[in-house]
Design an enzyme around this catalytic site. Structure first.
Site, PDB file in Angstrom:
ATOM      1  N   ASN A 147      45.149  40.719  42.353  1.00 42.92           N
ATOM      2  CA  ASN A 147      45.036  40.550  43.740  1.00 42.92           C
ATOM      3  C   ASN A 147      46.256  39.808  44.148  1.00 42.92           C
ATOM      4  OD1 ASN A 147      43.632  39.827  46.560  1.00 42.92           O
ATOM      5  ND2 ASN A 147      44.107  37.768  45.802  1.00 42.92           N
ATOM      6  N   ASP A 210      49.283  37.465  48.064  1.00 40.94           N
ATOM      7  CA  ASP A 210      48.438  38.659  47.870  1.00 40.94           C
ATOM      8  C   ASP A 210      49.225  40.017  47.836  1.00 40.94           C
ATOM      9  OD1 ASP A 210      46.675  36.752  48.497  1.00 40.94           O
ATOM     10  OD2 ASP A 210      45.177  38.285  49.076  1.00 40.94           O
ATOM     11  N   ASP A 240      40.171  40.080  37.873  1.00 38.74           N
ATOM     12  CA  ASP A 240      40.151  39.032  38.466  1.00 38.74           C
ATOM     13  C   ASP A 240      39.696  39.337  40.127  1.00 38.74           C
ATOM     14  OD1 ASP A 240      40.194  35.981  38.590  1.00 38.74           O
ATOM     15  OD2 ASP A 240      41.958  36.467  39.725  1.00 38.74           O
ATOM     16  N   GLU A 276      35.371  40.799  38.326  1.00 42.06           N
ATOM     17  CA  GLU A 276      34.648  39.752  38.776  1.00 42.06           C
ATOM     18  C   GLU A 276      34.386  39.746  40.291  1.00 42.06           C
ATOM     19  OE1 GLU A 276      35.834  34.854  39.566  1.00 42.06           O
ATOM     20  OE2 GLU A 276      37.388  36.400  39.711  1.00 42.06           O
TER      21      GLU A 276
END
Ligand code: CA
Length: 537
Positions: A147, A210, A240, A276
């Protein structure tokens, strides 16, 4: 020699042989003699070698697990030194928190996706670790925070340096500018780039910009990242923060997961992905439509999750079993090939030994049995198998593995963590205690892996046996020998009336010295105990 003398000698000889035999039997049983029923009862069980993705996975927070070179920081060689322990405990997969170079101790902000933090080791160390794992039937998952990168990632450094020294109308020429979300406007989730008048998206922290995952250049780099680590022996990845890829855009997150899964499959058809997604059942189901293998089952974990609520009596045992069916149904509708990824705690959550006031073990044990008796690929955070403590600030949740004072593998606590007092004894002591947290974990994993239907089957409630405190369900599936699992989720013993043709339990799990018995169709279940029955197919 008279006949009488000869007879006496023969009798004496027989007596010696008999007593020797008896002694021998006692010796053989010696290792199994225990007041705890499961220690001898389950001895004949054989754990199946795992060839598929239904694993029992150990999450290792690399910097806190095992130090090999005395600098106080856990490292890859340190993990290799502890592989016999990991395998002996029953784990057949490990998930390493990020190993890429990073300025933080947790390393969820990579400075380079193509190398290893020097504190953790070298590429040679990584390959040696993978080889040693594969020799033991253990697969290796790497943690991929895609990310965001570190603000010290050369992509971000070059882009931001250029933007700060370039006229706005020429900004488009800045290298790597499209890799991130730069804007001239202050927006929610954006951080200012110095005094330049530029802003960039950084949802978690200003030093974690990001990535622009739509950019073809970024996708191209990610392709090479996946290929690189699969080539170096990784068996898959833990992804993640997948709900943050495109903040507030579940469809875009699903499509990006689809791209990741298809890309990994094209590189290695056996590669495995677990994501996740810290969210609810329906949102997780929507992400399963991407075709990703697994997503962590967040509703069951943490101090306010389903498992906690079952153990504290907020959810009845019968409702829990119906809940298992509901979750399985929901996920199956999204993707019939999904593999659940149940867990109870992870590196972002308080450790479970602090969840239950005045509990000296049984509740922690039953909570973990609920986790490990869920179907799918079950995850256990390092140290939970010995009931380590740690709550409050994140550093406290990532304390050094409690190997023992004399073990050079013990790491330094993360900087800034509080002094955390452990509740249960050191590992070495727990290994000798048949009622320890560790012994329980090992036995539960042994049972999980000895009956393939536990991890691979679908849950079917046994409504006649379920009650407020008794959870009873079958696990069945094509090609699987079906099992019936009966759990007493209360502190007091219960007598359960069962069908007359129910065989003796094939495995038992006890949290006390009181035994499980089956007599005249009455199954006696001590408080916090589990019986597993092998059923006719
Ligand atoms: Ca070290």
């Amino acid at each position: 020699m008279s006949r009488k003398t000869r007879n006496i000698i023969i009798i004496l000889l027989l007596a010696v042989l008999v007593s020797w035999g008896v002694l021998r039997t006692a010796d053989l049983r010696g290792s199994a003699v225990s007041d705890v029923q499961m220690i001898s009862y389950n001895q004949e069980l054989v754990m199946a070698e795992t060839a598929d993705d239904y694993r029992t996975t150990y999450e290792i927070f690399v910097g806190s697990f095992s130090d090999s070179d005395g600098d106080g920081i856990g490292d890859l060689n340190g993990i290799r030194n502890k592989l016999d322990y990991i395998a002996d405990t029953g784990f057949d997969q490990i998930w390493l928190t990020p190993i890429f170079p990073s300025d933080t101790y947790h390393k969820y902000d990579a400075k380079d996706y193509f190398s290893i933090d020097p504190a953790f080791g070298t590429m040679e160390d990584f390959e040696a670790l993978v080889e040693a794992c594969h020799e033991r039937g253990i697969r290796v998952l790497l943690d991929l925070p895609l990310n965001h990168t570190s603000s010290a990632y050369p992509w971000f450094v070059q882009a931001s340096e250029c933007l700060q020294t370039t006229a706005v109308e020429n900004a488009g020429n800045c290298p790597y500018m499209p890799f991130y979300h730069f804007s001239r406007e202050a927006q929610d989730g954006y951080a200012p780039l110095g005094e330049s008048g530029w802003y960039y998206e950084a949802r978690f922290w200003s030093e974690m910009p990001d990535l622009n995952l739509d950019d073809p250049g970024v996708r191209n780099e990610i392709f090479y990242v996946l290929a690189y680590w699969l080539d170096h022996g990784a068996d898959g990845f833990r992804l993640d923060a997948v709900t943050s890829y495109y903040t507030g855009n579940p469809e875009a997150n699903r499509e990006f997961l689809r791209w990741l899964k298809e890309t990994c499959t094209s590189l290695d058809p056996d590669s495995y992905l677990v994501g996740e997604a810290w969210t609810d059942r329906k949102s997780i189901a929507a992400l399963y439509e991407s075709g990703i293998d697994s997503l962590f089952d967040f509703p069951f974990g943490n101090v306010d999750g389903i498992i906690y609520r079952v153990i504290t009596g907020d959810v009845t045992a019968a409702a829990y079993v119906k809940g298992l069916e509901l979750y399985e149904d929901t996920y199956t509708q999204a993707n019939p090939d999904y593999i659940d990824a149940p867990f109870y705690t992870n590196h972002d959550m308080a450790r479970s030994a602090g969840y239950y006031a005045a509990d000296d073990g049984p509740k922690i044990k039953m909570a973990y049995a609920l986790n490990l008796f869920m179907s799918g690929n079950a995850f256990v955070y390092y140290g939970e198998e010995i009931g380590m403590k740690g709550s409050g600030k994140d550093e406290n949740k990532r304390q050094p593995m409690f190997w023992g004072d004399d073990d050079p593998a013990v790491c330094e606590p993360p900087a800034g963590s509080d002094e955390v007092e452990m509740k249960f004894p050191l590992l070495a002591e727990q290994m000798q205690d048949d009622l320890s947290i560790y012994r329980w974990f090992k036995e539960v994993i042994r049972v999980r892996r000895s009956f393939p239907a536990i991890a691979r089957g679908r849950t079917e409630a046994d409504e006649t046996l379920c009650s407020d405190t008794i959870a009873a369900f079958r696990r069945t599936g094509e090609g699987l020998s079906p099992v019936l699992i009966v759990m007493n989720l209360s502190a007091s013993a219960e007598d359960v009336a069962v069908a007359g043709d129910l065989p003796e339990p094939a495995a038992v799990l006890n949290t006390s010295t009181e035994a499980i018995t089956l007599k005249s169709s009455i199954l006696h279940m001590p408080g916090y105990s589990i019986a597993v029955f092998a059923l006719e197919e």
